[in-house]
Design a protein around this motif. Structure first.
Motif, PDB file in Angstrom:
ATOM      1  N   LEU A 182      -9.582   3.991  -2.191  1.00 21.74           N
ATOM      2  CA  LEU A 182      -8.600   2.955  -2.506  1.00 21.74           C
ATOM      3  C   LEU A 182      -8.518   2.813  -4.027  1.00 21.74           C
ATOM      4  O   LEU A 182      -9.546   2.730  -4.697  1.00 21.74           O
ATOM      5  CB  LEU A 182      -9.004   1.605  -1.907  1.00 21.74           C
ATOM      6  CG  LEU A 182      -8.732   1.342  -0.436  1.00 21.74           C
ATOM      7  CD1 LEU A 182      -9.173  -0.078  -0.087  1.00 21.74           C
ATOM      8  CD2 LEU A 182      -7.262   1.536  -0.094  1.00 21.74           C
ATOM      9  N   HIS A 241     -13.897   2.837  -3.997  1.00 26.80           N
ATOM     10  CA  HIS A 241     -12.912   1.915  -4.582  1.00 26.80           C
ATOM     11  C   HIS A 241     -12.843   2.146  -6.084  1.00 26.80           C
ATOM     12  O   HIS A 241     -13.817   1.919  -6.800  1.00 26.80           O
ATOM     13  CB  HIS A 241     -13.314   0.465  -4.267  1.00 26.80           C
ATOM     14  CG  HIS A 241     -12.337  -0.536  -4.759  1.00 26.80           C
ATOM     15  ND1 HIS A 241     -12.653  -1.861  -4.984  1.00 26.80           N
ATOM     16  CD2 HIS A 241     -11.012  -0.419  -5.070  1.00 26.80           C
ATOM     17  CE1 HIS A 241     -11.587  -2.510  -5.400  1.00 26.80           C
ATOM     18  NE2 HIS A 241     -10.586  -1.661  -5.468  1.00 26.80           N
ATOM     19  N   ALA A 253       0.862  -1.185   0.000  1.00 21.81           N
ATOM     20  CA  ALA A 253       0.000   0.000   0.000  1.00 21.81           C
ATOM     21  C   ALA A 253       0.896   1.232   0.000  1.00 21.81           C
ATOM     22  O   ALA A 253       1.824   1.330   0.811  1.00 21.81           O
ATOM     23  CB  ALA A 253      -0.910   0.008   1.228  1.00 21.81           C
ATOM     24  N   LYS A 294     -13.084  -5.645   0.283  1.00 22.45           N
ATOM     25  CA  LYS A 294     -13.605  -4.327   0.654  1.00 22.45           C
ATOM     26  C   LYS A 294     -15.091  -4.378   0.986  1.00 22.45           C
ATOM     27  O   LYS A 294     -15.553  -3.729   1.926  1.00 22.45           O
ATOM     28  CB  LYS A 294     -13.352  -3.334  -0.487  1.00 22.45           C
ATOM     29  CG  LYS A 294     -13.700  -1.891  -0.140  1.00 22.45           C
ATOM     30  CD  LYS A 294     -14.035  -1.085  -1.365  1.00 22.45           C
ATOM     31  CE  LYS A 294     -15.414  -1.388  -1.901  1.00 22.45           C
ATOM     32  NZ  LYS A 294     -16.500  -0.762  -1.115  1.00 22.45           N
TER      33      LYS A 294
END
Length: 236
Positions: free
Chosen positions: A136, A157, A98, A148
């Protein structure tokens, strides 16, 4: 840069904090193997074994990484996630990473799968450490969306490859070190090395192309000051 006589020795250690801190810094900052760091120290009259440097890197790398991570400002609210293949002893692993909007690594996790369970485990790890982002950004791997929906259904997302270049580009330093080290020897060694290496890179590799010469020198001086402060606080 570092005054190798600046700090007293650690209890039970033959060498002072400054030499240990310098060795750990050199190993993680530059594309070196342990024997290169041994030669670098030998050129300054400090004779020791590369195995000693290995012990220092393993023992204190995590300490420095923790200090850097705790001292970093809260990342922005848009994070990029990606995973890449890592071969260890002929077995395939997946390195999950990440990064923030600037491309600096927030967290990594080496796993043997890239299914929904693995994605959930990674989400739990970096959400616990950094909190919940606003957005994200991932590639089209279905595991991200499935994880998720279970963990953070309201989280925005964005899932298509063209947006995820920051996360994909962050793997290049791992590839370079993996090649120089002759591949990782075990999952534990890889996770331990990358957890420290990515954090050191975050302060010693500012985005130079975005900075003026004066700003870059200032950022570098700040990084050296931080490292010296962390070195002074080391405990055996």
């Amino acid at each position: 840069m570092f005054n190798l006589d600046a700090f007293p020795a650690l209890k039970g250690c033959r060498f002072p904090r400054s030499i240990i801190g310098y060795a750990v810094w050199a190993y993680h900052r530059f594309a070196m193997i342990l024997r290169d760091v041994e030669d670098l120290l030998a050129a300054q009259g400090i004779v020791l074994s590369y195995e000693t440097i290995r012990d220092w890197v393993n023992k204190f790398g995590r300490y420095f990484a923790g200090k850097i991570r705790r001292g970093r400002p809260t990342p922005n609210d848009k994070w990029h996630l990606d995973e890449c293949v890592v071969k260890i002893n002929g077995k395939t692993y997946w390195l999950w990473r990440a990064v923030d909007e600037n491309g600096d690594t927030l967290d990594t996790l080496l796993q043997s799968r890239r299914n929904t369970k693995a994605a959930k485990r990674f989400f739990y790890k970096f959400f616990k450490r950094w909190g919940m982002p606003r957005v994200l950004v991932t590639d089209k791997l279905g595991s991200y969306g499935a994880a998720k929906r279970e963990i953070a259904p309201d989280l925005e997302h964005r899932q298509y490859k063209g947006l995820n270049n920051r996360a994909e580009a962050s793997h290049r330093h791992t590839r370079r070190r993996e090649k120089i080290m002759g591949r990782f020897k075990s999952p534990r060694q890889a996770q331990r090395f990358l957890s420290a290496h990515d954090q050191v890179a975050a302060i010693f590799r500012p985005k130079r192309h975005r900075l003026s010469a004066a700003s870059f020198r200032h950022a570098r001086a700040d990084a050296f000051c931080l490292w010296n402060d962390y070195t002074a606080e080391m405990r055996a």
